[in-house]
Design an enzyme around this catalytic site. Sequence first.
Site, PDB file in Angstrom:
ATOM      1  N   CYS A 119     -20.824 -30.382  45.618  1.00 14.03           N
ATOM      2  CA  CYS A 119     -20.598 -30.742  47.019  1.00 14.03           C
ATOM      3  C   CYS A 119     -21.337 -29.741  47.903  1.00 14.03           C
ATOM      4  O   CYS A 119     -21.288 -28.541  47.672  1.00 14.03           O
ATOM      5  CB  CYS A 119     -19.138 -30.763  47.430  1.00 14.03           C
ATOM      6  SG  CYS A 119     -18.167 -32.003  46.597  1.00 14.03           S
ATOM      7  N   ARG A 171     -26.546 -30.379  45.129  1.00 10.67           N
ATOM      8  CA  ARG A 171     -25.177 -29.978  44.784  1.00 10.67           C
ATOM      9  C   ARG A 171     -24.266 -31.171  44.510  1.00 10.67           C
ATOM     10  O   ARG A 171     -23.107 -31.009  44.133  1.00 10.67           O
ATOM     11  CB  ARG A 171     -24.569 -29.150  45.919  1.00 10.67           C
ATOM     12  CG  ARG A 171     -25.334 -27.880  46.220  1.00 10.67           C
ATOM     13  CD  ARG A 171     -24.701 -27.156  47.381  1.00 10.67           C
ATOM     14  NE  ARG A 171     -23.404 -26.624  47.026  1.00 10.67           N
ATOM     15  CZ  ARG A 171     -23.192 -25.420  46.540  1.00 10.67           C
ATOM     16  NH1 ARG A 171     -24.199 -24.603  46.339  1.00 10.67           N
ATOM     17  NH2 ARG A 171     -21.978 -25.013  46.266  1.00 10.67           N
ATOM     18  N   TRP A 204     -20.016 -34.486  45.280  1.00 10.85           N
ATOM     19  CA  TRP A 204     -19.981 -34.682  43.831  1.00 10.85           C
ATOM     20  C   TRP A 204     -18.521 -34.979  43.528  1.00 10.85           C
ATOM     21  O   TRP A 204     -17.665 -34.101  43.663  1.00 10.85           O
ATOM     22  CB  TRP A 204     -20.461 -33.424  43.111  1.00 10.85           C
ATOM     23  CG  TRP A 204     -20.574 -33.587  41.621  1.00 10.85           C
ATOM     24  CD1 TRP A 204     -21.647 -34.072  40.936  1.00 10.85           C
ATOM     25  CD2 TRP A 204     -19.590 -33.253  40.633  1.00 10.85           C
ATOM     26  NE1 TRP A 204     -21.386 -34.079  39.586  1.00 10.85           N
ATOM     27  CE2 TRP A 204     -20.136 -33.576  39.370  1.00 10.85           C
ATOM     28  CE3 TRP A 204     -18.304 -32.728  40.680  1.00 10.85           C
ATOM     29  CZ2 TRP A 204     -19.447 -33.375  38.178  1.00 10.85           C
ATOM     30  CZ3 TRP A 204     -17.608 -32.532  39.491  1.00 10.85           C
ATOM     31  CH2 TRP A 204     -18.185 -32.850  38.263  1.00 10.85           C
ATOM     32  N   ASN A 214     -15.439 -28.503  49.836  1.00  6.83           N
ATOM     33  CA  ASN A 214     -16.034 -28.342  48.506  1.00  6.83           C
ATOM     34  C   ASN A 214     -15.040 -27.548  47.674  1.00  6.83           C
ATOM     35  O   ASN A 214     -14.630 -26.466  48.088  1.00  6.83           O
ATOM     36  CB  ASN A 214     -17.372 -27.587  48.640  1.00  6.83           C
ATOM     37  CG  ASN A 214     -17.899 -27.075  47.306  1.00  6.83           C
ATOM     38  OD1 ASN A 214     -17.617 -27.650  46.263  1.00  6.83           O
ATOM     39  ND2 ASN A 214     -18.666 -25.998  47.361  1.00  6.83           N
ATOM     40  N   GLY A 215     -14.646 -28.089  46.527  1.00  2.00           N
ATOM     41  CA  GLY A 215     -13.676 -27.377  45.681  1.00  2.00           C
ATOM     42  C   GLY A 215     -12.620 -28.352  45.196  1.00  2.00           C
ATOM     43  O   GLY A 215     -12.795 -29.572  45.277  1.00  2.00           O
ATOM     44  N   GLU A 260     -31.714 -25.625  24.004  1.00  2.15           N
ATOM     45  CA  GLU A 260     -32.146 -25.815  25.387  1.00  2.15           C
ATOM     46  C   GLU A 260     -33.071 -27.047  25.492  1.00  2.15           C
ATOM     47  O   GLU A 260     -32.969 -27.822  26.448  1.00  2.15           O
ATOM     48  CB  GLU A 260     -32.847 -24.536  25.874  1.00  2.15           C
ATOM     49  CG  GLU A 260     -33.464 -24.589  27.253  1.00  2.15           C
ATOM     50  CD  GLU A 260     -32.487 -24.914  28.381  1.00  2.15           C
ATOM     51  OE1 GLU A 260     -31.269 -24.946  28.156  1.00  2.15           O
ATOM     52  OE2 GLU A 260     -32.965 -25.177  29.489  1.00  2.15           O
ATOM     53  N   LYS A 282     -32.295 -30.284  27.836  1.00  4.44           N
ATOM     54  CA  LYS A 282     -33.234 -30.781  28.847  1.00  4.44           C
ATOM     55  C   LYS A 282     -33.444 -32.280  28.679  1.00  4.44           C
ATOM     56  O   LYS A 282     -33.442 -33.017  29.644  1.00  4.44           O
ATOM     57  CB  LYS A 282     -34.608 -30.094  28.741  1.00  4.44           C
ATOM     58  CG  LYS A 282     -34.758 -28.686  29.256  1.00  4.44           C
ATOM     59  CD  LYS A 282     -34.601 -28.485  30.727  1.00  4.44           C
ATOM     60  CE  LYS A 282     -33.176 -28.357  31.138  1.00  4.44           C
ATOM     61  NZ  LYS A 282     -32.508 -27.103  31.048  1.00  4.44           N
ATOM     62  N   GLU A 299     -30.138 -34.353  29.572  1.00  3.13           N
ATOM     63  CA  GLU A 299     -29.645 -34.374  30.954  1.00  3.13           C
ATOM     64  C   GLU A 299     -30.559 -35.122  31.917  1.00  3.13           C
ATOM     65  O   GLU A 299     -30.080 -35.656  32.906  1.00  3.13           O
ATOM     66  CB  GLU A 299     -29.310 -32.969  31.469  1.00  3.13           C
ATOM     67  CG  GLU A 299     -30.468 -32.067  31.728  1.00  3.13           C
ATOM     68  CD  GLU A 299     -30.039 -30.709  32.254  1.00  3.13           C
ATOM     69  OE1 GLU A 299     -29.005 -30.597  32.919  1.00  3.13           O
ATOM     70  OE2 GLU A 299     -30.765 -29.734  31.989  1.00  3.13           O
ATOM     71  N   HIS A 342     -26.878 -29.777   6.167  1.00  2.00           N
ATOM     72  CA  HIS A 342     -25.415 -29.804   6.044  1.00  2.00           C
ATOM     73  C   HIS A 342     -24.800 -30.963   6.837  1.00  2.00           C
ATOM     74  O   HIS A 342     -23.623 -30.923   7.166  1.00  2.00           O
ATOM     75  CB  HIS A 342     -24.824 -28.468   6.501  1.00  2.00           C
ATOM     76  CG  HIS A 342     -25.291 -27.317   5.663  1.00  2.00           C
ATOM     77  ND1 HIS A 342     -24.867 -27.125   4.370  1.00  2.00           N
ATOM     78  CD2 HIS A 342     -26.192 -26.337   5.909  1.00  2.00           C
ATOM     79  CE1 HIS A 342     -25.469 -26.060   3.859  1.00  2.00           C
ATOM     80  NE2 HIS A 342     -26.283 -25.560   4.776  1.00  2.00           N
ATOM     81  N   LYS A 400     -26.135 -29.308  40.671  1.00  2.00           N
ATOM     82  CA  LYS A 400     -26.816 -28.058  40.335  1.00  2.00           C
ATOM     83  C   LYS A 400     -25.843 -26.908  40.166  1.00  2.00           C
ATOM     84  O   LYS A 400     -25.992 -26.067  39.298  1.00  2.00           O
ATOM     85  CB  LYS A 400     -27.827 -27.750  41.448  1.00  2.00           C
ATOM     86  CG  LYS A 400     -28.656 -26.499  41.211  1.00  2.00           C
ATOM     87  CD  LYS A 400     -29.687 -26.754  40.142  1.00  2.00           C
ATOM     88  CE  LYS A 400     -30.501 -25.514  39.821  1.00  2.00           C
ATOM     89  NZ  LYS A 400     -31.141 -25.674  38.514  1.00  2.00           N
TER      90      LYS A 400
END
Length: 614
Positions: free
Chosen positions: A2, A27, A74, A100-101, A487, A491, A494, A510, A609
């Site tokens: 947010c 955000r 968000w 926001n929160g 990583e 990438k 996402e 395995h 983000k």
Amino acid sequence: MCGIVAYVGNKEAYPILIRGLKRLEYRGYDSAGIALLNDKELNIYKKQGKVSELEAFTINKNLKGNIGIGHTRWATHGLPNDVNSHPHFTTNKDIAIIHNGIIENYSTLKEELISRGYQFRSETDTEVIVHLIDDIMKTEKVDLVEAVRHALLSVTGAYALVVISNKHPDTLIAARKSSPLVVGIGKENEFYLASDATPIVEYTKQVVYLNDEEIAILDRNSGLKIVHLSKEEKTPYIQELELHLEALEKGGFEHFMLKEIFEQPKTIHDCFRGRLNTEQGWVNLGGLKDYHQKLLNANRLIFVACGTSWHAAQVGEYLIEELARINVEVEYASEFRYRNPIINEQDVVIAISQSGETADTLAALELAKSKGATIIGICNVVGSSISRITDAGSYTHAGPEIGVASTKAFTAQVTILTLLALLLANKKGTVSAAKFHEIISELENIPKKVKEILDKNNLIKEIATQYKDAKNALYLGRGSSFPVALEGALKLKEISYIHAEGYPAAEMKHGPIALIDEEMPVFVIATKGTSYEKVVSNIQEVKARKGKIIAIVTEGDEQVKSMADHIIEIPDTNEHLVPLLATIPFQLLSYHISVMRGCNVDQPRNLAKSVTVE
Ligand code: M6R
């Protein structure tokens, strides 16, 4: 998570709010909304979707007003629809709020308010705050600021919020706890407010970062006043922003992610600039200078981080244990704090975070601090919450990272961790002078070598065309290349929504090997070094099952070339520095696959983000 922006002054607020929301869209982009106050009339416009949809919706509306608030959401509580969008307002539409929160006790408060006759329009936790403020004003007969203060004393959870009221046409009231908020000080009692400095920097460089439990009253007649929830008045600490506007633009690139990938020769250089000297043979991290002994004598170094930053921490573990022979543990911040970890004064807990605002990482640090550990931050965003609560730290100096998928922040984090490992190893005497010199000299060559890999962008794009329709992908690596594989997989998933997994190459047999068939691309880091022959065997195992091999190899490699479907050569380097190079082709592959699949590269679905909720 947010984005909040607000303005009070003598300019038209609408363009400032819309531009600010666009800067903060990274955000969260489930919905956007604004409230504008004009002649005591509070007009609210909000719309599901991106800021551009809000803009389209507001065409031909009354957008006048020199004071207003804006929000990009968000979603946490309630679907991402128009009704749940912020701002939320009181029944009579006199007061509006953006937040926001997460308000954790919202359902109890909501029940109480409903029993007192309040009707809720949305499913959000935020709406309780605005009704609570209204209720307190009516029942306790206090003014708006006092009502905000009382309301905040009743809520538990995290908030950055701004309140606007048509009864106070010159004033914005803002407050924060665990979610960031910055006040920008313009000319002649003109004020900006935002979740970070990006919407503010084009108007002023004078900012005040609010601290937890502070309320800021921004009044275009009487100026800025800050009070603590306890009512204690605080003197605003004005700082000069170092941010530059160009850093927030795409600079001719199609996407921020691509720009940020291509910035890496510079950002890696900026990260080590002034922190090493090959001729005199030293490495220095100024922010940690008083903590060398603490780090060297630590019982353990515990890294706490999330996502990409957690992968960087994994690389750090390999480097520090190998070079400095200090015990390192890497923890998911979210797990660390809820499993009653054994920590004491001999431990040093190091948070790694691009944003410096990740709620789980912040909470893990607070826990470690409460148990007496020394806490250190490795952050990118200057002035962020983590950088302010830690005992010491180092900035990564990568500049603003706008693409939701982290790229340049990762390589900067790995660069800092390399410097930290070398610094500790040098002080402890666990590396020879020759090896120390060899690694720091080679670190200076890394930006040039990253550039050489970026020059292969067309080849990497060509490889990407062949795997853009994959349903799954595996990423394999060993040693410090294992976190690079993790990583790489993150990438891809996402930004292109292809299911991808990273594994230590030897673990494949395995279990994951059962997945391999002719449809499965397997991305392998097979550079020259300790595990090279073992990785070659792993490649054979994949080939035997008809998997497709895309291998990152050291320039001139012939052995893997003869087995792989595609190779991407990277320049030869010291084995400890391979993660800095091997990650670049994975970033480009994911980028191109995402573009080819028509995905939103910079703002992938469901993500934000800066993850400021737990
Ligand atoms: O700001 P932080 O580094 O604390 O963020 C941690 C993660 O949320 C972040 O790395 C996330 O995984 C990125 N989307 C990865 O590209």
